[in-house]
Motif scaffolding. Structure first.
Motif, PDB file in Angstrom:
ATOM      1  N   GLY A 133       0.813  -1.208   0.000  1.00 35.24           N
ATOM      2  CA  GLY A 133       0.000   0.000   0.000  1.00 35.24           C
ATOM      3  C   GLY A 133       0.843   1.252   0.000  1.00 35.24           C
ATOM      4  O   GLY A 133       1.830   1.362  -0.740  1.00 35.24           O
ATOM      5  N   SER A 134       0.488   2.197   0.857  1.00 32.35           N
ATOM      6  CA  SER A 134       1.168   3.493   0.851  1.00 32.35           C
ATOM      7  C   SER A 134       2.613   3.392   1.298  1.00 32.35           C
ATOM      8  O   SER A 134       3.397   4.312   1.093  1.00 32.35           O
ATOM      9  CB  SER A 134       0.424   4.478   1.757  1.00 32.35           C
ATOM     10  N   GLU A 135       2.989   2.275   1.928  1.00 27.26           N
ATOM     11  CA  GLU A 135       4.365   2.121   2.408  1.00 27.26           C
ATOM     12  C   GLU A 135       5.272   1.452   1.379  1.00 27.26           C
ATOM     13  O   GLU A 135       6.451   1.219   1.651  1.00 27.26           O
ATOM     14  CB  GLU A 135       4.380   1.308   3.709  1.00 27.26           C
ATOM     15  N   THR A 136       4.725   1.146   0.231  1.00 27.05           N
ATOM     16  CA  THR A 136       5.495   0.397  -0.765  1.00 27.05           C
ATOM     17  C   THR A 136       6.754   1.140  -1.199  1.00 27.05           C
ATOM     18  O   THR A 136       7.777   0.530  -1.500  1.00 27.05           O
ATOM     19  CB  THR A 136       4.606   0.081  -1.989  1.00 27.05           C
ATOM     20  N   GLY A 137       6.693   2.463  -1.211  1.00 28.66           N
ATOM     21  CA  GLY A 137       7.846   3.246  -1.651  1.00 28.66           C
ATOM     22  C   GLY A 137       8.963   3.349  -0.626  1.00 28.66           C
ATOM     23  O   GLY A 137      10.010   3.926  -0.903  1.00 28.66           O
ATOM     24  N   LEU A 138       8.727   2.813   0.587  1.00 25.44           N
ATOM     25  CA  LEU A 138       9.703   2.979   1.671  1.00 25.44           C
ATOM     26  C   LEU A 138      10.676   1.817   1.785  1.00 25.44           C
ATOM     27  O   LEU A 138      11.611   1.852   2.585  1.00 25.44           O
ATOM     28  CB  LEU A 138       8.970   3.108   3.017  1.00 25.44           C
ATOM     29  N   VAL A 192       4.226   6.070  -4.697  1.00 24.55           N
ATOM     30  CA  VAL A 192       2.948   6.174  -3.977  1.00 24.55           C
ATOM     31  C   VAL A 192       3.116   7.056  -2.746  1.00 24.55           C
ATOM     32  O   VAL A 192       4.206   7.180  -2.193  1.00 24.55           O
ATOM     33  CB  VAL A 192       2.426   4.786  -3.545  1.00 24.55           C
ATOM     34  N   ARG A 193       2.032   7.665  -2.347  1.00 24.15           N
ATOM     35  CA  ARG A 193       2.053   8.513  -1.154  1.00 24.15           C
ATOM     36  C   ARG A 193       0.809   8.185  -0.329  1.00 24.15           C
ATOM     37  O   ARG A 193      -0.216   7.765  -0.875  1.00 24.15           O
ATOM     38  CB  ARG A 193       2.054   9.988  -1.542  1.00 24.15           C
ATOM     39  N   PRO A 194       0.885   8.396   0.993  1.00 26.05           N
ATOM     40  CA  PRO A 194      -0.285   8.129   1.830  1.00 26.05           C
ATOM     41  C   PRO A 194      -1.313   9.261   1.722  1.00 26.05           C
ATOM     42  O   PRO A 194      -0.951  10.434   1.810  1.00 26.05           O
ATOM     43  CB  PRO A 194       0.304   8.068   3.241  1.00 26.05           C
ATOM     44  N   VAL A 195      -2.551   8.905   1.490  1.00 24.62           N
ATOM     45  CA  VAL A 195      -3.648   9.885   1.499  1.00 24.62           C
ATOM     46  C   VAL A 195      -4.606   9.445   2.605  1.00 24.62           C
ATOM     47  O   VAL A 195      -5.335   8.458   2.472  1.00 24.62           O
ATOM     48  CB  VAL A 195      -4.373   9.941   0.145  1.00 24.62           C
ATOM     49  N   LYS A 196      -4.550  10.181   3.699  1.00 22.92           N
ATOM     50  CA  LYS A 196      -5.303   9.751   4.879  1.00 22.92           C
ATOM     51  C   LYS A 196      -6.806   9.843   4.661  1.00 22.92           C
ATOM     52  O   LYS A 196      -7.318  10.835   4.131  1.00 22.92           O
ATOM     53  CB  LYS A 196      -4.900  10.605   6.083  1.00 22.92           C
ATOM     54  N   ARG A 204      -4.579   5.585   2.286  1.00 24.94           N
ATOM     55  CA  ARG A 204      -4.725   5.065   0.926  1.00 24.94           C
ATOM     56  C   ARG A 204      -3.404   5.223   0.183  1.00 24.94           C
ATOM     57  O   ARG A 204      -2.704   6.223   0.354  1.00 24.94           O
ATOM     58  CB  ARG A 204      -5.776   5.866   0.159  1.00 24.94           C
ATOM     59  N   PRO A 205      -3.098   4.274  -0.683  1.00 22.85           N
ATOM     60  CA  PRO A 205      -1.897   4.443  -1.512  1.00 22.85           C
ATOM     61  C   PRO A 205      -2.243   5.298  -2.736  1.00 22.85           C
ATOM     62  O   PRO A 205      -2.821   4.817  -3.701  1.00 22.85           O
ATOM     63  CB  PRO A 205      -1.530   3.007  -1.900  1.00 22.85           C
ATOM     64  N   GLY A 206      -1.907   6.574  -2.661  1.00 18.93           N
ATOM     65  CA  GLY A 206      -2.212   7.490  -3.764  1.00 18.93           C
ATOM     66  C   GLY A 206      -1.129   7.444  -4.815  1.00 18.93           C
ATOM     67  O   GLY A 206       0.051   7.214  -4.517  1.00 18.93           O
ATOM     68  N   SER A 207      -1.500   7.664  -6.053  1.00 18.17           N
ATOM     69  CA  SER A 207      -0.523   7.713  -7.140  1.00 18.17           C
ATOM     70  C   SER A 207      -0.700   9.034  -7.879  1.00 18.17           C
ATOM     71  O   SER A 207      -1.724   9.699  -7.734  1.00 18.17           O
ATOM     72  CB  SER A 207      -0.731   6.537  -8.099  1.00 18.17           C
ATOM     73  N   PRO A 208       0.296   9.430  -8.679  1.00 12.62           N
ATOM     74  CA  PRO A 208       0.209  10.745  -9.325  1.00 12.62           C
ATOM     75  C   PRO A 208      -1.021  10.908 -10.217  1.00 12.62           C
ATOM     76  O   PRO A 208      -1.550  12.010 -10.336  1.00 12.62           O
ATOM     77  CB  PRO A 208       1.508  10.803 -10.137  1.00 12.62           C
TER      78      PRO A 208
END
Lengths: 397, 397
Positions: free
Chosen positions: B208-213, B225-229, B314-318
């Motif tokens: 999810g939103s942590e995939t990029g870490l 991806v970025r977290p969208v609360k 939420r895992p947000g994308s551009p």
């Protein structure tokens, strides 16, 4: 050997009474399935006799002032006994009005407070914001009550539980199903849910809003308390940069709310006042109303974390005054009906209960708050007529 | 022997993919410290491709419609496998507008939906109230989307966990600290927080939103991806007299909210959309806003019990579309960025992941949602070029 006293109910009243009684050398027990987790746990811990002054309740105001006067020494002794910090502080209250009618209400209350010689000062809107910079720009004015203080109710409960344990109070985690009586109808003890019986010379009913539900005695000897639901929210902010540093009570288009800051940066936001019987659910409308009012006064609360929504049942009485005195059943006392002022009145009530258990009359000003004022034939003001000695074998029983 | 695949992340995407892969006879593991308790747990479970149609996202809408079409058979198979009811139902959505500008927005969306040949019907205010009698009298009109369906996300998670267990998926309750790689930079497995390593031919990042870490590979190969609360409330009502019986999406002075009824009478009320990084706190302002909007649409929610306030990331994308495809690191795939549509797209994503693990290209329409569309040099649409066979010893690694 029988105990000197059993306290039925381990809220702030029962625990305070039991601790003070045990300090006096009396043998006491507190019976409660979850001590300290009723209305006392949900409360905000404001010790605010002035801002609780209402028209038509002059006698109650005098009691509240006396209750507040008793607090400093009670807190000091409790902290010394337990080594625990109970968060007792004189932080003052800012009373603020959102619109001009709210302001008119506060002006009337100021007149009332001054007529009681209570210490409060009228403030303009900008003076309010000087006192509480987080206030919304629209706040119309209000008052400052420098003498109000507060205690962290949950630290207080923890300290009272420890104080009880240290002073030898028997904490019985069970439910009382009924008062046991002799043939002459005098109270002898309580029967627990496992059918076992604990006996004592005096039984003190201090089960808050549930005090009127107890079995074993005719219902009409019990004080006529009712549950008044209060929903309270707990918000978490920064301890280093607190949003507010003193208690704020607000009138928002006629509805009142309060925000009580704690030392750790959290805020206690309360409270609704709902007549819904023994219902502890937190309804969405109550949470909305509290947040709606609070953010109208202090917009910054939007950024705080909402960490808890909980409902407590205040023990309401017909005249908003407590019942502290003997019932018509010999040996059976009650201390309930403290409504919004249970924590404020706990030290004074504890003193009165100890007096009763050792056979003395209920001291002033609580002597005017016996059960007789609303119950036919109750002992009321003449509480001392039912007071009994503490010996465990009294021939009259 | 190495596994065929490791799914890093046990949300609805990872669990669905692992279950489908295990059904295909592949050996798979899911690694997650708390499977099923991320954004999937907080979600509402709406399966609503039509009402998620937005301007400029035509390609995404086609994907969402395909995702919805895949749901009925996925749900049937999951319920048959596990014997669990996942609350999948085609209850339709009522889209309602509180004021005339809200109504204008909905009218525009209707035109868009019709241009996609989606099934939706314009409604007057009174037609809205016929459909949802609990609506406020002021509701101006809206639309009915009969084809929208929903699933109880928490029952879904429970069923996926059981399906995984039944089909031999190894559920590893741990945290992945990094992807392990060979000298040629191809992925070989994952290192857990206890330093142990699990190896597999394919590693699927679906955290999810942590995939990029994730560590162990250059950050720029990971999907952006970025977290969208999203704050979501859960309200409890009566199962026998439910307040609403179909999903209601509302526009309230330009803000949107939804209310999703469950079979037990509860209502899921969501959701905020906040860009605050990896912050899962529930702020007072978010709860207020949700309740304020929901009660403007449906005043009766005031009486429901507020049982939960929770935030998911939420895992947000551009471009609001998911990333499903291979990264630049051989053997390392990703399936994230599903934003508001993770549950809706889980069955389709699971199919695509199985295809990738067995060496087939990503099927349409997900083939258009590879990582290459936003990452320099990523494989993107040409996902099949990185697809690898499932044998555990591939000479090219």
């Amino acid at each position: 050997m029988d105990l000197d006293a059993i306290f039925v109910g381990g809220g702030v009243i029962g625990l305070s009474g039991a601790w003070r009684a045990a300090r006096r050398g009396l043998s006491v027990a507190v019976v409660d399935p979850a001590p300290g987790h009723g209305a006392s746990w949900v409360a905000a811990g404001m010790l605010a006799p002035v801002t609780e002054a209402h028209f038509g309740e002059e006698r109650l105001v005098s009691l509240l002032v006396a209750g507040a006067d008793r607090w400093a020494s009670f807190a000091a002794e409790l902290e010394e006994t337990t080594g625990l910090d109970i968060g007792y502080q004189r932080c003052g209250t800012a009373v603020v009005a959102l619109d001009t009618s709210d302001r008119a209400v506060i002006d009337d209350l100021l007149e009332l407070q001054w007529s009681f010689h209570l210490d409060s000062v009228r403030l303009s809107g900008s003076q309010c914001r000087d006192l509480v910079p987080a206030l919304a720009p629209g706040v119309r004015g209000g008052a400052h009550v420098p003498g109000d203080h507060q205690v962290d109710n949950r630290r207080l409960i923890a300290a009272l539980l420890r104080a009880c344990a240290l002073s030898g109070v028997d904490l019985v985690a069970s439910e009382v199903v009924e008062v046991t009586t002799r043939v002459d109808r005098s109270a002898t003890g309580v029967r627990l849910i496992d059918r076992s019986v604990i006996e004592a010379s005096t039984i003190v009913l201090c089960a808050g809003s549930e005090t009127g539900l107890l079995g074993g005695v005719p219902p009409d000897v019990l004080p006529p308390v009712r549950p008044v639901k209060g929903v309270v929210l707990r918000l978490r902010g920064s301890a280093s940069v607190p949003l507010v540093t003193r208690t704020v009570r607000g009138l928002v288009h006629g509805r009142s709310c309060y925000l009580v800051p704690r030392a750790d940066g959290s805020l206690v936001l309360g409270a609704t006042s709902e007549e819904r019987g023994f219902d502890r659910t937190v309804q969405a409308g109550a949470v909305h109303a509290l947040l709606d009012d609070a953010r109208a006064l202090i917009p910054g609360i939007d950024e705080l974390e909402l960490v808890e929504c909980m409902a407590g049942l205040r023990p309401g009485s017909p005249d908003n005054g407590p019942f502290v005195g003997w019932t018509e059943v010999p040996g059976l006392a009650a201390a309930t009906g403290h409504f919004r002022n249970g924590i404020l009145l706990a030290p004074l009530t504890a003193d009165a209960l100890v007096a009763m258990v050792v056979g003395n009359p209920v001291p002033d000003p609580l002597s005017g708050f016996g059960l007789g004022r609303v119950i036919r034939g109750g002992s009321g003001h003449a509480a001392s007529t039912s007071a009994r000695p503490i010996s465990t074998r009294t021939p009259e029983r």
